[in-house]
Design an enzyme around this catalytic site. Structure first.
Site, short mmCIF file in Angstrom:
data_model
loop_
_atom_site.label_atom_id
_atom_site.label_comp_id
_atom_site.label_asym_id
_atom_site.label_seq_id
_atom_site.Cartn_x
_atom_site.Cartn_y
_atom_site.Cartn_z
N HIS A 110 0.83 -1.15 -0.18
CA HIS A 110 0.10 -0.02 0.08
C HIS A 110 0.98 1.30 -0.07
O HIS A 110 0.49 2.36 0.63
CB HIS A 110 -0.94 -0.02 1.08
CG HIS A 110 -1.50 -1.38 1.38
ND1 HIS A 110 -2.26 -1.84 0.37
CD2 HIS A 110 -1.48 -2.34 2.44
CE1 HIS A 110 -2.90 -3.19 0.96
NE2 HIS A 110 -2.48 -3.10 2.08
N CYS A 111 2.07 1.27 -0.87
CA CYS A 111 2.91 2.46 -0.78
C CYS A 111 3.37 2.85 0.82
O CYS A 111 3.42 4.15 0.74
CB CYS A 111 2.20 3.69 -1.42
SG CYS A 111 1.96 3.31 -3.31
N THR A 112 3.45 1.99 1.58
CA THR A 112 3.95 2.20 2.94
C THR A 112 5.09 0.99 3.23
O THR A 112 4.88 0.46 4.20
CB THR A 112 2.89 2.05 3.79
OG1 THR A 112 2.07 0.94 3.77
CG2 THR A 112 1.76 3.33 3.72
#
Ligand code: PLP
Length: 409
Positions: free
Chosen positions: A366-368
């Site tokens: 999740h782009c984290t």
């Protein structure tokens, strides 16, 4: 807020995409944290622009250009009201949250982050609010320092206070985590940082579709969000900033519209907001976002918030009784996103089996990635909720997970 009788069926009927079969089953859309679906009024506003008054904005000598300019600037007023901005000139159009953060990093960051100084970000930030600061840090010889998390996945407030040393020049925080759904105490953190003279940026990408935003009450210097997470189109976003800061910042891109006069002896720049809007803007995106804000304003906010809280509580409660399901993140106040793992199953396999049943979730980091490393996992399965979801959607998710278990375990 015009309609006090919140009716989920009539609300869903405004989102034509929801009424379809995917892989032979009625669509269950649980991926609104990635992008929200669009109501018919937003689709109509864009179609009306192209069929009725498509024209470039500003400086046109004809009626279509006037009409397009009026709609374009009216949308800026709507966003200003939506954010409780003192002035509409403080609302700048960008391509989205990512470009808004990059604009601040380039324009403000270049002159305000000297060598050896520090930019604080929380460990749960999206890559969009990590990488631009890292690029700036590399150019300036500065540092990006993460604020650690508690075992629950919340930002560690004691560690934060200790990190507020005199060499911190910027605090960048997400209002709501896109991976965990945690609502961060941004007003309190911004106040602490401002008391020490630190400039603050709040990433509202995951907040704007879930609660009322008041930039004056938050007290931040910059607030950014994307239209597509707020029932609007992709490719349009907002950078809101304090007027004095924006006035003092150099342009981000050069070209038409952002200038006052141009000559080979020297160029002078336009005032706010145009100084930061070089070239032909994303006109239909702006008009679509204006329609999305009209749509949000037409809802009974209290009833919608109650509906969303009920859905989240129902989801959390049901998840607790699923054998082998581990909830990731236990924030006290959670909106939108719910992340979890299924013991013995890879998230992407679970996502694929849910998709075969018409259930759309998102899997992965999740782009984290720094958050995932912090939690010692590579990714999660994320179900994310919006105003148009129902308890039935959640029941379908859990029935789908039982099927996934049969296939995978
Ligand atoms: N910040 C957060 C918290 C997000 O959730 C996202 C997108 O998922 C972004 C930033 C980037 O938004 P965009 O891709 O619309 O620029």
């Amino acid at each position: 807020m015009s309609d006090n009788s919140f009716n989920i069926e009539s609300l869903r009927a405004q989102f034509p995409i929801l009424n379809q079969q995917v892989n032979g089953a009625p669509l269950v859309y649980l991926d609104s944290a990635a992008t929200t679906q669009k109501p018919q009024c937003v689709i109509d506003a864009i179609t009306d622009y192209y069929t009725g008054y498509n024209s470039n904005v500003h400086r046109g000598a004809h009626s279509l250009a006037d009409k397009a300019t009026i709609a374009f600037e009216a949308a800026r007023e709507k966003v200003a009201k939506f954010l409780n901005s003192p002035k509409s000139e403080q609302v700048l159009w960008t391509r989205g949250t990512t470009e808004a953060i990059n604009l601040v990093a380039h324009s403000w960051g270049n002159s305000h982050i000297p060598e050896g100084e520090v930019m604080l970000v929380s460990a749960l930030e999206n890559h969009a609010s990590i990488v631009p600061w890292q690029i700036l840090a590399e150019q300036k010889g500065a540092k990006v320092v993460p604020i650690p998390l508690t075992p629950n996945g919340d930002i560690d407030q004691n560690a934060f206070t200790e990190l507020l040393t005199p060499n911190v020049k910027l605090l960048a925080l997400s209002h709501v985590s896109n991976a965990l759904g945690s609502v961060n105490p941004v007003a309190k953190m911004v106040a602490e940082a401002k008391a020490k003279g630190i400039t603050t940026l709040v990433d509202g990408a995951q907040a704007v579709a879930h609660f009322t935003i008041d930039v004056q009450a938050l007290g931040c210097d910059f607030y950014v969000f994307s239209g597509h997470k707020l029932f609007g189109p992709t490719g349009i976003g907002v950078l809101w900033g304090q007027e004095a800061l924006l006035n003092a910042m150099p342009p981000y891109q050069g070209g038409g519209e952002m200038i006052d006069t141009v000559s080979f002896e020297g160029t002078t720049f336009n005032g706010l907001p145009f100084k930061f809007e070089a070239g032909t803007p994303h006109i239909e995106g702006v008009i679509g976002l204006g329609a999305a804000i009209d749509f949000v304003n037409s809802l009974d906010h209290k009833a919608v918030a109650q509906h969303e809280a009920d859905l989240m509580a129902y989801l959390i409660d049901k998840a607790a009784s699923v054998e082998g399901l581990t909830r990731i993140g236990h924030a006290e106040h959670q909106v939108g996103a719910f992340s979890f793992l299924l013991e013995g199953a890879h998230p992407s396999d679970v996502g694929m089996i849910l998709d075969q049943q018409g259930i759309a979730v998102r899997t992965g980091h999740h782009c984290t990635q720094p958050l995932m490393s912090y939690l010692n996992i590579t990714g999660t399965i994320r179900a994310s909720l919006s105003i148009y979801n129902t308890r039935d959607d959640i029941d379908r998710l859990f029935a789908g997970l039982e099927k996934a278990k049969l296939f995978l375990l």
